[in-house]
Scaffold this active site. Structure first.
Site, PDB file in Angstrom:
ATOM      1  CB  SER A  77      69.421  37.284  31.960  1.00  0.00           C
ATOM      2  OG  SER A  77      69.533  37.672  30.623  1.00  0.00           O
ATOM      3  CG  ASP A 124      72.722  44.432  31.736  1.00  0.00           C
ATOM      4  OD1 ASP A 124      73.040  44.218  30.550  1.00  0.00           O
ATOM      5  OD2 ASP A 124      71.887  43.752  32.354  1.00  0.00           O
ATOM      6  CG  HIS A 138      73.456  40.525  31.768  1.00  0.00           C
ATOM      7  ND1 HIS A 138      72.273  41.229  31.813  1.00  0.00           N
ATOM      8  CD2 HIS A 138      73.107  39.255  31.435  1.00  0.00           C
ATOM      9  CE1 HIS A 138      71.264  40.428  31.510  1.00  0.00           C
ATOM     10  NE2 HIS A 138      71.741  39.230  31.291  1.00  0.00           N
TER      11      HIS A 138
END
Length: 696
Positions: free
Chosen positions: A555, A640, A672
């Protein structure tokens, strides 16, 4: 790294109950593996995915027992099994009160303690079931069309609320019924997809129904016709809804916005629904950030909730607000407390509130005393407490660390000393050697002190030289505390003979709001310097090989890795970026929650008059691709929608076009995160294969 096949790990387990658990049924339908005899004291991905996962702990109304769930993953089946357990606070064995091939969830005690309600899909769709506290007498209570996703009994046990998806929007098939095989969508506004799902034309609504002796009446939709969700998507649950002690009011959390307006705002509010008048009131009108998770005091005089001040800032300080329900006065009891407050729970006398707060890279238990407004820290250690509630003269709390999955503990509210109540994974933990976890304080380039976790390999030998991994945290305001992860597991990394360096760089909570906020609009600035400070300091150690350094993260951590790939001055020999941001311009117009990029970037890339935003876009990793020359592994989930898959694909393609050694690990069915057992094991194998190739 030594590999263990799925067949081998499956053969090491037997279907039955673990050593400290008993079952109410003789024939096992669920999956509760016996503790295996491990071939080594070093953790492997297969062992990591075999731990039981604790969840949903709740104290019984009489304060004598705790109800909780444990989830085990059957690796060969690529499937999870969740069952419910009860355990006396006085000790003894945990009792498995369910024994099914399904996944029971949302379990709570009925207010009189005579029944346990839970959700199950064993009748088809998800419905409310009840059973006796010993697991007998299972009975389906609801038969609601389409099923439900949550519920709670009213304190007087005459009502129940449940959560149901209500279809309010037209799909293509509704608009064009003569085209039944089309799979297209027609969109006119934003928020058509969120986190990992496309909008399904439904909204979470709260229904209230009469309840009596295991029977419920017809539910009333208290949000009828509203195109809003309560609980809020994608992660909200029943913690966002609360009954008043007199059962006359229901408080609920909702962000009453749609489309573009929803995507730009974090302004959720707490609403009061009056059961007698059927009227709804916005209790936090004028409070502009997240207001959520209401909790009534046991005497009904007060409401506590978590509140953020600023609209559009999802990582603002999480304040502890309390309202006097008679006078309407609202007080921020954390105004002089430069930390977050979450997981609020009242004491039985309504005089205190227990909560969790992060401080210097650990999550601790605190207590607010309403009489004088004082806040006291109760616990102190190398751990994270995740929940707390009063249990007589003790506290029942869930605790985790980098070296242990979650377990339940009894905590002394005065001394802070704790005693383990559950030992779900003791059999395996006793066979494993964990690496030493050490906190170091390092001086940053601007003269501040930064906490850095250093995790050493098991059987660490200071006379050897080890490769080191710089862990880049996501969020970007996600704490590097004593968390236990089934993917970014520091002990798993250390078990592969790496020194792990995990800095609490600028932009992380637990060190004051100024430290936390500095990262916004400065992605390529001070926090990157902080990361480099941590790895540079550790590289000076005689047991670290400065020529074998890697940087890994997901991320925002994936962004950090990709930015460092073009700005590391030859420090690193390998990179791994999972679901990271590669192209800021592309990210701005493809992510779903616009408030995030607006706050952290400062605005749109086309706003040439916005100096802060224009500076932010200079930090986009794709602008430094000409400097990439170090092997990089890119991991991306197709589902995601926060950091959409085009980001990872673009980074991988660019690396290959630059003739940089690169590999792409792509998961069509993951978001994610990586949530499926075999995908999780594959993730670990590819992760360490890449590091083995370039750092060893």
């Amino acid at each position: 790294m030594k590999k263990i096949t799925l067949f081998t790990i499956a053969a090491a387990f037997f279907f039955g109950c673990s050593q400290n658990e008993t079952s109410t049924q003789s024939q096992s339908l669920n999956y509760v593996p016996e503790t295996p005899q491990l071939a080594s004291d070093i953790m492997t991905p297969e062992v990591l995915w075999s731990f039981g996962r604790l969840g949903g702990a709740q104290l019984s109304p009489d304060g004598q027992k705790v109800l909780y769930s444990v989830t085990y993953y059957n690796i060969d089946e690529d499937k999870s099994y969740r069952d419910l357990y009860t355990l006396s606070l006085d000790g003894g064995d945990a009792v498995n009160i369910t024994n099914s091939a399904g996944n029971e969830s949302g379990a709570i005690w009925r207010p009189d303690g005579k029944k346990i309600g839970y959700l199950s899909d064993k009748s088809g769709d998800i419905q409310l079931w009840e059973m006796n506290p010993d697991g007998t007498g299972n009975k389906k209570v609801s038969a609601i069309d389409g099923g439900i996703s949550g519920f709670q009994y009213s304190p007087d046990q005459t009502k129940i609320f449940y959560i149901k998806a209500v279809k309010l929007d037209d799909s293509v098939h509704d608009l064009y019924p003569d085209l039944p095989k089309t799979d297209a969508r027609i969109e006119n506004d934003l928020m058509y997809r969120h986190w990992d799902t496309w909008h399904d034309y439904t909204y979470n609504h709260i229904f209230i129904a009469d309840y009596s002796n295991g029977r419920i009446g017809e539910g009333i939709d208290i949000m009828e016709g509203e195109r809003f969700d309560s609980p809020m998507k994608p992660f909200g649950g029943t913690e966002q809804i609360a009954w008043s002690p007199d059962s006359k009011t229901l408080a609920y959390t909702c962000k009453k916005k749609v489309g573009k307006a929803y995507s730009l705002s974090t302004n959720s509010d707490i609403y009061f629904y009056d059961l007698e008048s059927s009227k709804t009131m916005n209790f936090t009108s004028g409070m502009m950030g997240y207001d959520q998770n209401p909790v009534f005091s046991p005497d009904g005089k007060y409401l506590a909730w978590e509140s953020m001040e600023r609209d559009g800032y999802e990582s603002d300080k999480n304040r502890l607000f309390v309202a006097d329900l008679e006078t309407g006065e609202k007080i921020d009891y954390s105004a002089d407390f430069d930390q977050n407050a979450q997981g609020l729970n009242w004491s039985s006398d309504s005089k205190s509130i227990y909560f969790i707060s992060d401080i210097h890279a650990t999550d601790e238990i605190y207590r607010l005393d309403l009489a004088d407004g004082s806040i006291a820290r109760i616990t102190d250690g190398v751990h994270n407490y995740q929940s707390v509630e009063e249990a007589g003269d003790q506290l029942l709390a869930q605790k985790v660390s980098m070296s242990q999955p979650a377990e339940l503990y009894l905590v002394d509210p005065i001394s802070g000393e704790d005693e383990a109540l559950t030992s779900i994974n003791k059999g395996m933990l006793d066979q494993l050697t964990m690496g030493k976890v050490e906190k170091r304080w390092m001086k940053t380039t601007d003269g501040k002190q930064m906490a850095v976790w250093v995790i050493y390999p098991p059987h660490f030998d200071p006379s050897k030289k080890y490769p080191a991994l710089l862990y880049n945290q996501g969020g970007p305001q996600g704490t590097v505390s004593q968390f236990w992860s089934y993917r970014w597991n520091f002990q798993m990394m250390a078990a592969n003979d790496y020194i792990v360096v995990a800095p609490n760089r600028r932009g992380l909570p637990g060190f004051g709001q100024e430290w936390n906020e500095q990262i916004s609009k400065d992605y390529g600035g001070q926090n990157i310097k902080d990361l480099l400070t941590a790895i540079d300091e550790m590289a000076k150690e005689p047991f670290v090989d400065e020529n074998r350094l890697g940087a890994v993260g997901a991320s925002y951590g994936g962004y950090s890795v990709m930015y460092l790939a073009g700005n590391h001055d030859g420090r690193f020999s390998a990179f791994i970026a999972h679901d990271g941001i590669f192209n800021f311009e592309q990210m701005y117009t493809t992510t779903e929650e616009m408030w995030f990029v607006n706050w952290d970037y400062g605005g749109a890339y086309w706003d040439k008059t916005n100096a802060a935003a224009q500076r932010s876009y200079t930090f986009s990793p794709h602008k430094y691709i000409q400097n990439w020359d170090t092997p990089i592994l890119i991991v991306q989930g197709e589902q995601d929608f926060r950091v959409p898959p085009g980001q990872g694909l673009a980074a991988f393609n660019a690396a290959v076009l630059r003739d940089v050694p690169a590999r792409l690990l792509y998961f069509p069915n993951e978001n994610h995160w990586v949530l499926h057992p075999q995908n999780g094991i594959l993730w670990q194998r590819v992760f360490f294969d890449w590091l083995e190739k370039w750092l060893k």
